[in-house]
Design a protein around this motif. Structure first.
Motif, PDB file in Angstrom:
ATOM      1  N   SER A 140       0.721  -1.438  -0.540  1.00 16.00           N
ATOM      2  CA  SER A 140      -0.180   0.241   0.426  1.00 16.00           C
ATOM      3  C   SER A 140       0.893   1.256   0.042  1.00 16.00           C
ATOM      4  O   SER A 140       0.487   2.094  -0.839  1.00 16.00           O
ATOM      5  CB  SER A 140      -1.116  -0.193   1.171  1.00 16.00           C
ATOM      6  N   SER A 141       1.858   1.144   0.691  1.00  8.07           N
ATOM      7  CA  SER A 141       2.527   2.234   0.302  1.00  8.07           C
ATOM      8  C   SER A 141       2.670   2.509  -0.413  1.00  8.07           C
ATOM      9  O   SER A 141       3.243   3.663  -1.281  1.00  8.07           O
ATOM     10  CB  SER A 141       4.497   2.447   1.583  1.00  8.07           C
ATOM     11  N   GLU A 142       4.081   1.361  -1.338  1.00  5.08           N
ATOM     12  CA  GLU A 142       4.747   1.712  -2.903  1.00  5.08           C
ATOM     13  C   GLU A 142       3.184   1.642  -3.464  1.00  5.08           C
ATOM     14  O   GLU A 142       3.151   3.655  -4.427  1.00  5.08           O
ATOM     15  CB  GLU A 142       4.473   0.555  -3.777  1.00  5.08           C
ATOM     16  N   LYS A 143       1.651   1.968  -3.678  1.00  7.69           N
ATOM     17  CA  LYS A 143       0.590   2.709  -4.645  1.00  7.69           C
ATOM     18  C   LYS A 143       0.636   4.193  -3.981  1.00  7.69           C
ATOM     19  O   LYS A 143       0.106   5.034  -5.372  1.00  7.69           O
ATOM     20  CB  LYS A 143      -0.796   1.481  -3.705  1.00  7.69           C
ATOM     21  N   ALA A 144       0.510   4.228  -2.967  1.00  6.56           N
ATOM     22  CA  ALA A 144       0.793   6.032  -2.104  1.00  6.56           C
ATOM     23  C   ALA A 144       1.646   7.033  -3.000  1.00  6.56           C
ATOM     24  O   ALA A 144       1.348   7.493  -3.338  1.00  6.56           O
ATOM     25  CB  ALA A 144       0.489   5.811  -1.041  1.00  6.56           C
ATOM     26  N   LEU A 145       3.219   5.915  -3.055  1.00  4.67           N
ATOM     27  CA  LEU A 145       3.724   6.372  -3.178  1.00  4.67           C
ATOM     28  C   LEU A 145       3.719   6.757  -4.821  1.00  4.67           C
ATOM     29  O   LEU A 145       4.011   8.173  -4.993  1.00  4.67           O
ATOM     30  CB  LEU A 145       5.534   5.769  -2.724  1.00  4.67           C
ATOM     31  N   ALA A 146       3.077   5.594  -5.850  1.00  5.06           N
ATOM     32  CA  ALA A 146       2.952   6.198  -6.915  1.00  5.06           C
ATOM     33  C   ALA A 146       2.348   7.443  -7.008  1.00  5.06           C
ATOM     34  O   ALA A 146       2.273   7.031  -8.503  1.00  5.06           O
ATOM     35  CB  ALA A 146       2.530   4.508  -7.430  1.00  5.06           C
ATOM     36  N   ASN A 147       1.093   6.950  -6.707  1.00  4.02           N
ATOM     37  CA  ASN A 147      -0.253   7.741  -6.436  1.00  4.02           C
ATOM     38  C   ASN A 147      -0.245   8.625  -6.666  1.00  4.02           C
ATOM     39  O   ASN A 147      -1.010   9.981  -7.266  1.00  4.02           O
ATOM     40  CB  ASN A 147      -1.148   7.526  -5.767  1.00  4.02           C
ATOM     41  N   GLN A 148       1.063   9.844  -6.216  1.00  3.23           N
ATOM     42  CA  GLN A 148       1.231  11.259  -5.443  1.00  3.23           C
ATOM     43  C   GLN A 148       2.317  11.600  -6.936  1.00  3.23           C
ATOM     44  O   GLN A 148       1.647  12.945  -7.456  1.00  3.23           O
ATOM     45  CB  GLN A 148       2.425  11.038  -4.614  1.00  3.23           C
TER      46      GLN A 148
END
Length: 272
Positions: free
Chosen positions: A93-101
């Motif tokens: 989920s942290s990777e998803k949030a970082l990619a989403n930014q």
């Protein structure tokens, strides 16, 4: 209601092609699907985005293509949808949030009835969803909200308030680590910027000195060229003057010899 072709950038009197109309319709459909909650096995949106890329390339190759601003807006929205699909495939989920930014949603609504761009709404929804998933993981729960095995053990062995305090402390610790990491990266970037500025100023000083040296050398070369021209003219004049004096001297000598021969013939008696 028909889509507002050109997302507000098309000049008046300029009609949209059939390919552009199809692209806008498919783009609206993809934005609507992205805003909805989808199953993990959903495959249609990925196929639609691939078709959008092909249609966008074909639209760029057309002779009667729209303005560059409209093309850029289409490309921006297609890249956003593509990046969102790639972010959903990540495991953490942290990777998803970082990619989403790092995703850049569209800046202009696709249809006339939209007040806010659909891609921006999808971006905000996905950011909130990934933040909730990160919070659930940090609190010891999976995406579906079921407790993990270690959390169950702690719940059995310890009272619930202690567990909540420990989870909150772990969350604060993780957030503090992320903040420290961001501060460290910011300091490194600031140091790199300062180093780059110093190197740029040093290079600028060296280039300025080289320009001054080059200008001085060019000035000296011009002066030497002028002196060389002056000396060449003087030498040429001196050479011409020496040749003239030599010619006159030879003429005088020849005339003197001629007169002397005549006088010698007149004075000396003839041989019998």
């Amino acid at each position: 209601m028909a889509p507002a072709v050109g997302v507000g950038h098309r000049p008046l009197g300029m009609a949209a092609s059939r390919l552009e109309l199809n692209l806008v319709r498919l783009l609206c459909r993809c934005e609507a699907m992205a805003a909805e909650k989808r199953d993990p096995d959903e495959w249609r949106l990925e196929k639609y985005v691939g078709a959008l890329e092909d249609m966008l390339q074909a639209l760029k190759a057309q002779s009667s293509k729209p303005t560059s601003e409209v093309i850029n807006e289409y490309s921006r929205k297609v890249e956003f949808l593509k990046g969102m699909l790639q972010a959903e495939k990540l495991t953490s989920s942290s990777e998803k949030a970082l990619a989403n930014q790092f995703l850049a949603p569209g800046r202009v609504p696709t249809t006339a009835k939209e007040r806010v761009p659909a891609t921006k709404t999808v971006h905000l929804q996905s950011r909130a969803r990934y933040a909730g998933e990160m919070r659930s993981e940090l609190l010891g729960k999976n995406i579906s909200g079921e407790p993990e095995l270690d959390v169950r053990k702690r719940m059995v062995s310890e009272p619930r308030p202690v567990d909540e305090k420990q989870s909150a402390a772990e969350l604060d610790l993780v957030l503090q680590r992320h903040q420290d990491l961001q501060e460290k990266l910011a300091e490194e970037m600031l140091g790199l910027a300062r180093s780059l500025k110093t190197n740029t100023l040093a290079a600028q000083t060296v280039i300025k000195k080289d320009n001054q040296t080059l200008s001085h050398s060019l000035k000296m070369a011009d002066q030497n060229l002028e002196k060389l021209k002056t000396e060449s003219e003087r030498l040429e004049q001196h050479t011409q003057k020496s040749v003239n004096w030599l010619l006159w001297a030879m003429l005088i000598i020849v005339c003197f010899i001629f007169v002397s021969m005549i006088l010698f013939i007149r004075i000396m008696p003839k041989l019998k």
